[in-house]
Design a protein around this motif. Structure first.
Motif, PDB file in Angstrom:
ATOM      1  N   LEU A 216      14.173  -0.820   7.543  1.00 32.34           N
ATOM      2  CA  LEU A 216      13.010  -0.177   8.147  1.00 32.34           C
ATOM      3  C   LEU A 216      13.247  -0.040   9.642  1.00 32.34           C
ATOM      4  O   LEU A 216      14.066  -0.746  10.226  1.00 32.34           O
ATOM      5  CB  LEU A 216      11.713  -0.934   7.844  1.00 32.34           C
ATOM      6  N   LEU A 217      12.522   0.879  10.253  1.00 25.66           N
ATOM      7  CA  LEU A 217      12.651   1.149  11.681  1.00 25.66           C
ATOM      8  C   LEU A 217      11.507   0.510  12.443  1.00 25.66           C
ATOM      9  O   LEU A 217      10.349   0.611  12.043  1.00 25.66           O
ATOM     10  CB  LEU A 217      12.649   2.656  11.944  1.00 25.66           C
TER      11      LEU A 217
ATOM     12  N   GLY B 210       8.591  15.779   9.222  1.00 23.74           N
ATOM     13  CA  GLY B 210       9.516  15.687   8.102  1.00 23.74           C
ATOM     14  C   GLY B 210      10.966  15.493   8.499  1.00 23.74           C
ATOM     15  O   GLY B 210      11.870  15.651   7.669  1.00 23.74           O
ATOM     16  N   ARG B 211      11.219  15.118   9.736  1.00 19.70           N
ATOM     17  CA  ARG B 211      12.592  14.915  10.197  1.00 19.70           C
ATOM     18  C   ARG B 211      13.066  13.485  10.006  1.00 19.70           C
ATOM     19  O   ARG B 211      14.242  13.202  10.135  1.00 19.70           O
ATOM     20  CB  ARG B 211      12.719  15.326  11.677  1.00 19.70           C
ATOM     21  N   LEU B 212      12.162  12.583   9.714  1.00 20.27           N
ATOM     22  CA  LEU B 212      12.526  11.202   9.399  1.00 20.27           C
ATOM     23  C   LEU B 212      12.638  11.106   7.879  1.00 20.27           C
ATOM     24  O   LEU B 212      11.645  11.257   7.159  1.00 20.27           O
ATOM     25  CB  LEU B 212      11.472  10.227   9.940  1.00 20.27           C
ATOM     26  N   GLN B 213      13.843  10.895   7.393  1.00 21.48           N
ATOM     27  CA  GLN B 213      14.116  10.887   5.959  1.00 21.48           C
ATOM     28  C   GLN B 213      14.428   9.482   5.479  1.00 21.48           C
ATOM     29  O   GLN B 213      15.120   8.715   6.162  1.00 21.48           O
ATOM     30  CB  GLN B 213      15.297  11.810   5.642  1.00 21.48           C
ATOM     31  N   ARG B 214      13.914   9.132   4.279  1.00 27.41           N
ATOM     32  CA  ARG B 214      14.130   7.805   3.708  1.00 27.41           C
ATOM     33  C   ARG B 214      14.587   7.917   2.259  1.00 27.41           C
ATOM     34  O   ARG B 214      14.123   8.780   1.530  1.00 27.41           O
ATOM     35  CB  ARG B 214      12.840   6.982   3.766  1.00 27.41           C
ATOM     36  N   ARG B 215      15.503   7.042   1.877  1.00 32.01           N
ATOM     37  CA  ARG B 215      15.954   6.987   0.489  1.00 32.01           C
ATOM     38  C   ARG B 215      15.785   5.576  -0.051  1.00 32.01           C
ATOM     39  O   ARG B 215      16.249   4.608   0.544  1.00 32.01           O
ATOM     40  CB  ARG B 215      17.421   7.397   0.393  1.00 32.01           C
TER      41      ARG B 215
ATOM     42  N   GLN C 175       7.731  11.342   1.002  1.00 34.40           N
ATOM     43  CA  GLN C 175       7.485  12.349   2.033  1.00 34.40           C
ATOM     44  C   GLN C 175       6.248  12.016   2.858  1.00 34.40           C
ATOM     45  O   GLN C 175       6.043  12.567   3.939  1.00 34.40           O
ATOM     46  CB  GLN C 175       7.324  13.725   1.388  1.00 34.40           C
ATOM     47  N   THR C 176       5.421  11.125   2.349  1.00 39.55           N
ATOM     48  CA  THR C 176       4.290  10.563   3.086  1.00 39.55           C
ATOM     49  C   THR C 176       4.441   9.042   3.032  1.00 39.55           C
ATOM     50  O   THR C 176       5.304   8.523   2.325  1.00 39.55           O
ATOM     51  CB  THR C 176       2.947  10.984   2.478  1.00 39.55           C
ATOM     52  N   GLY C 177       3.599   8.328   3.761  1.00 35.11           N
ATOM     53  CA  GLY C 177       3.778   6.887   3.871  1.00 35.11           C
ATOM     54  C   GLY C 177       2.557   6.079   3.476  1.00 35.11           C
ATOM     55  O   GLY C 177       2.132   5.206   4.230  1.00 35.11           O
TER      56      GLY C 177
ATOM     57  N   LEU D 127      12.947  -2.512  -6.022  1.00 32.98           N
ATOM     58  CA  LEU D 127      12.806  -1.320  -5.192  1.00 32.98           C
ATOM     59  C   LEU D 127      13.438  -1.660  -3.846  1.00 32.98           C
ATOM     60  O   LEU D 127      13.067  -2.653  -3.215  1.00 32.98           O
ATOM     61  CB  LEU D 127      11.328  -0.969  -5.019  1.00 32.98           C
ATOM     62  N   HIS D 128      14.407  -0.849  -3.421  1.00 35.59           N
ATOM     63  CA  HIS D 128      15.170  -1.156  -2.208  1.00 35.59           C
ATOM     64  C   HIS D 128      15.238   0.069  -1.311  1.00 35.59           C
ATOM     65  O   HIS D 128      15.613   1.166  -1.762  1.00 35.59           O
ATOM     66  CB  HIS D 128      16.586  -1.596  -2.593  1.00 35.59           C
ATOM     67  N   ALA D 129      14.850  -0.108  -0.042  1.00 32.70           N
ATOM     68  CA  ALA D 129      14.970   0.965   0.955  1.00 32.70           C
ATOM     69  C   ALA D 129      16.417   1.015   1.409  1.00 32.70           C
ATOM     70  O   ALA D 129      16.866   0.176   2.193  1.00 32.70           O
ATOM     71  CB  ALA D 129      14.031   0.700   2.125  1.00 32.70           C
TER      72      ALA D 129
END
Length: 301
Positions: free
Chosen positions: A123-124, A142-147, A213-215, A258-260
């Motif tokens: 996480l940031l 939408g420029r911050l992308q997470r997988r 795409q949302t948090g 579940l892993h970021a």
């Protein structure tokens, strides 16, 4: 939400310190595990008759790892059992540990995306208002992308797509689909692989690549459960706490699987990525359930 270890309804006025000292619990006050009428207690607090004092159990000590830093943005790996911010288990959390590392007050740190207790990964965290506003703007655009990668009990259909179910509060720290004042939520998903159940007529296990795409709070967990694919170890939303492996052994899940895995941010000309290696609990469970190791790499791509 965990139940308190100790709970009192104050019969007559006294200080919080005096009450805790009588029971050998002053360390709980220092750790931030004492709550008075649902608010975190302080040493100087005076208790009136009828006040409810609760002391919660400490969390096992685990530590963050700083993965990268620059421009007042820190990417850290969060262990599953550690909260992002202080909770009833105490003040120990990602922000407090990072604050100690940087020798700054945790109040000056801000988690751009929060990971639930039970969820591991990257996480940031920003230091100061300028970096916070910059990354929040990136997230909004939408420029911050997470997988994320996850294991689910069931395979969602179709094998790739978008979940747009709005979420609202359901009480007791839970979220649900729809409801009054539901907030829009958007998750992209892809089924990377599936494993045949060892139990006759049991649900297949799926390895999912997820991109929120949302948090919203618990977003991926609620979306997966709503689409017949609750995450392994996520008992709050119907995920199994244990399963039978391909060799007949019983697998018990100590965390939500579940892993970021990675986060990308920055301008088009200066993109940055921070990645956190998939935790052993997830990888070993996938292999034990009959999945292929190569599927994990494909989920990260």
């Amino acid at each position: 939400m965990s139940a308190p270890l100790f709970r009192w309804v104050v019969a007559e006025p006294l200080s919080l310190t005096q009450l805790l000292e009588q029971h050998g619990l002053l360390s709980a006050l220092r750790d931030g595990r004492v709550f008075v009428d649902d608010k975190r207690g302080a040493a100087e607090l005076s208790l009136s008759a009828g006040a409810v004092v609760e002391v919660f159990a400490p969390r096992p000590r685990v530590s963050i790892q700083i993965l990268s830093e620059g421009d007042d943005v820190f990417a850290v790996h969060k262990p599953a059992s550690l909260p992002t911010e202080p909770d009833r288990g105490g003040a120990d959390c990602v922000l407090s540990q990072l604050g100690k590392e940087l020798r700054v007050e945790p109040s000056g740190l801000f988690a751009i995306s929060r990971l639930d207790v039970g969820v591991s990964g990257v996480l940031l965290v920003t230091l100061g208002s300028r970096s916070r506003e910059r990354l929040l703007q990136e997230r909004a655009e939408g420029r911050l992308q997470r997988r994320y990668i996850a294991l689910s009990n069931g395979v969602p259909e179709p094998p790739e797509g978008d979940w747009h179910d709005a979420l609202s509060g359901a009480g007791q720290g839970r979220r649900k689909i729809g409801g009054v004042e539901a907030q829009a939520a958007h998750s992209r998903y892809r089924v990377v692989g599936s494993a045949t159940p060892s139990v006759p007529q049991g649900a297949r296990t799926a390895l999912l690549a997820l991109s929120p795409q949302t948090g919203r709070t618990h977003q991926l967990r609620v979306h997966a459960a709503a689409h017949a694919a609750p995450l392994l170890g996520d008992r709050k939303y119907g995920g199994p706490a244990r399963m039978t492996g391909a060799d007949g052994s019983v697998l018990a899940f100590s965390q939500i699987l579940l892993h970021a895995a990675w986060v990308e941010w920055g301008t088009e000309k200066a993109r940055k990525r921070a990645a956190s290696e998939p935790v052993a609990a997830l990888v070993s469970a996938w292999l034990a359930l009959g999945g292929e190791l190569s599927d994990i790499q494909r989920a990260l791509d």
